[in-house]
Design a protein around this motif. Structure first.
Motif, PDB file in Angstrom:
ATOM      1  N   ARG A 163       8.533  -4.262  -5.041  1.00 59.81           N
ATOM      2  CA  ARG A 163       7.594  -3.470  -5.804  1.00 59.81           C
ATOM      3  C   ARG A 163       6.541  -4.393  -6.396  1.00 59.81           C
ATOM      4  O   ARG A 163       6.830  -5.202  -7.277  1.00 59.81           O
ATOM      5  CB  ARG A 163       8.280  -2.685  -6.934  1.00 59.81           C
TER       6      ARG A 163
ATOM      7  N   GLY B  39       2.584  -1.779 -10.372  1.00 63.59           N
ATOM      8  CA  GLY B  39       1.782  -0.572 -10.340  1.00 63.59           C
ATOM      9  C   GLY B  39       1.856   0.217  -9.059  1.00 63.59           C
ATOM     10  O   GLY B  39       1.280   1.296  -8.957  1.00 63.59           O
ATOM     11  N   LYS B  40       2.560  -0.332  -8.082  1.00 67.32           N
ATOM     12  CA  LYS B  40       2.632   0.351  -6.790  1.00 67.32           C
ATOM     13  C   LYS B  40       4.049   0.876  -6.543  1.00 67.32           C
ATOM     14  O   LYS B  40       4.937   0.744  -7.381  1.00 67.32           O
ATOM     15  CB  LYS B  40       2.245  -0.626  -5.679  1.00 67.32           C
ATOM     16  N   GLU B  41       4.223   1.485  -5.391  1.00 61.53           N
ATOM     17  CA  GLU B  41       5.530   2.032  -5.075  1.00 61.53           C
ATOM     18  C   GLU B  41       6.475   0.934  -4.597  1.00 61.53           C
ATOM     19  O   GLU B  41       6.052  -0.149  -4.203  1.00 61.53           O
ATOM     20  CB  GLU B  41       5.420   3.126  -4.008  1.00 61.53           C
ATOM     21  N   ILE B  42       7.761   1.232  -4.629  1.00 57.96           N
ATOM     22  CA  ILE B  42       8.774   0.355  -4.068  1.00 57.96           C
ATOM     23  C   ILE B  42       8.684   0.485  -2.547  1.00 57.96           C
ATOM     24  O   ILE B  42       8.760   1.592  -2.017  1.00 57.96           O
ATOM     25  CB  ILE B  42      10.179   0.757  -4.551  1.00 57.96           C
TER      26      ILE B  42
ATOM     27  N   GLY C  40       8.063   7.166  -3.869  1.00 55.93           N
ATOM     28  CA  GLY C  40       6.825   7.446  -4.557  1.00 55.93           C
ATOM     29  C   GLY C  40       6.524   6.327  -5.548  1.00 55.93           C
ATOM     30  O   GLY C  40       7.305   5.384  -5.701  1.00 55.93           O
ATOM     31  N   THR C  41       5.400   6.447  -6.228  1.00 54.04           N
ATOM     32  CA  THR C  41       4.962   5.378  -7.130  1.00 54.04           C
ATOM     33  C   THR C  41       5.703   5.370  -8.460  1.00 54.04           C
ATOM     34  O   THR C  41       5.551   4.440  -9.237  1.00 54.04           O
ATOM     35  CB  THR C  41       3.459   5.487  -7.418  1.00 54.04           C
ATOM     36  N   GLY C  42       6.505   6.386  -8.707  1.00 60.41           N
ATOM     37  CA  GLY C  42       7.287   6.414  -9.935  1.00 60.41           C
ATOM     38  C   GLY C  42       6.577   7.149 -11.064  1.00 60.41           C
ATOM     39  O   GLY C  42       5.344   7.216 -11.114  1.00 60.41           O
TER      40      GLY C  42
ATOM     41  N   PHE D 292      11.942   7.871  -9.838  1.00 63.27           N
ATOM     42  CA  PHE D 292      11.382   7.668  -8.510  1.00 63.27           C
ATOM     43  C   PHE D 292      11.909   8.734  -7.555  1.00 63.27           C
ATOM     44  O   PHE D 292      13.121   8.932  -7.448  1.00 63.27           O
ATOM     45  CB  PHE D 292      11.781   6.304  -7.941  1.00 63.27           C
TER      46      PHE D 292
END
Lengths: 116, 110
Positions: free
Chosen positions: B37, B40-43, A107-109, A90
């Motif tokens: 989180r 599928g999305k960001e933290i 970011g979304t990772g 991340f």
């Protein structure tokens, strides 16, 4: 408000391959930049960070990242990955202002899988 | 030194029920953060405590979420009543010079 983009959601590499994960942020002011890693079943942990100074920062386990201010980028690199680098990575930023609270924007990772 | 701990590790509840998540920060850390989180999305940031005071709660989704940190030690995050979209992993972090994250609580609302 700031935002962070990670371009690669899933990356599969063979052991010994080189790694570069992209990260771009949007914010007009001064930011602090981070890469975190989450190994399977473990906590999020800090891989490396950039606050100021040398734009090439080195972190744990042979990782490094380069801050390019003109490109609003902070890409993560490793010359030769190992199977044990399989994890989710991340990119994160926080705004560098007094009283800013240091909350992180992630970011979304990127899921990295390293194959033997 | 003990790290950030969170309880429970998993929680499965039905829509409309109440759940309380707990976070114990690293001893001596005044700053405590909650993040979430969704799959599928960001933290995403939820809120930030400095000791027992809410410094920033701009990320709290709505008034079904209530966070407390009585005495400036551990913190709780209550969701009442839970909705399906509340499912996700809730992370807590505490900070001295960097943020240290807990293992997260996986909340599933069915």
């Amino acid at each position: 408000a700031q935002s962070v983009s990670q371009h690669n959601h899933h990356v599969i590499l063979s052991e010994a391959a080189s790694l570069e994960l992209g990260c771009n942020y949007s914010y007009g002011g001064t930011v602090n930049l981070f890469w975190y890693v989450q190994y399977p079943g473990q906590h999020l942990q800090l891989l490396l960070k950039y606050f100021s100074g040398d734009p090439l920062v080195k972190g744990i386990k042979g990782f490094e990242a380069e801050f390019i201010k003109s490109k609003f980028s902070f890409n993560l690199r490793k010359p030769s990955v190992q199977w044990s680098d399989t994890a989710e990575y991340f990119c994160a930023v926080n705004v560098s202002i007094t009283g800013g609270g240091n909350k992180l924007t992630f970011g979304t990772g990127t899921q990295l899988k390293v194959e033997l | 030194e003990a790290g950030v701990t969170q309880f429970p590790s998993h929680s499965v509840i039905e829509k409309g029920q109440t759940v309380t998540l707990r976070c114990d920060p690293i001893s001596g850390h005044d700053n405590l953060y909650w993040y979430r989180r969704v799959m599928g999305k960001e933290i995403k940031f939820l809120l930030h405590f400095v000791k027992e005071s809410k410094q920033d709660e701009s990320g709290m989704p709505n008034n079904r979420f209530l966070a407390e940190r009585t005495g400036g030690t551990y913190s709780t995050l209550k969701v009442q009543p839970a909705e399906l979209e509340d499912s996700g992993v809730y992370f807590c972090a505490s900070r001295d010079y960097e943020q240290y994250f807990g293992p997260g609580t996986r909340l599933t609302v069915t």
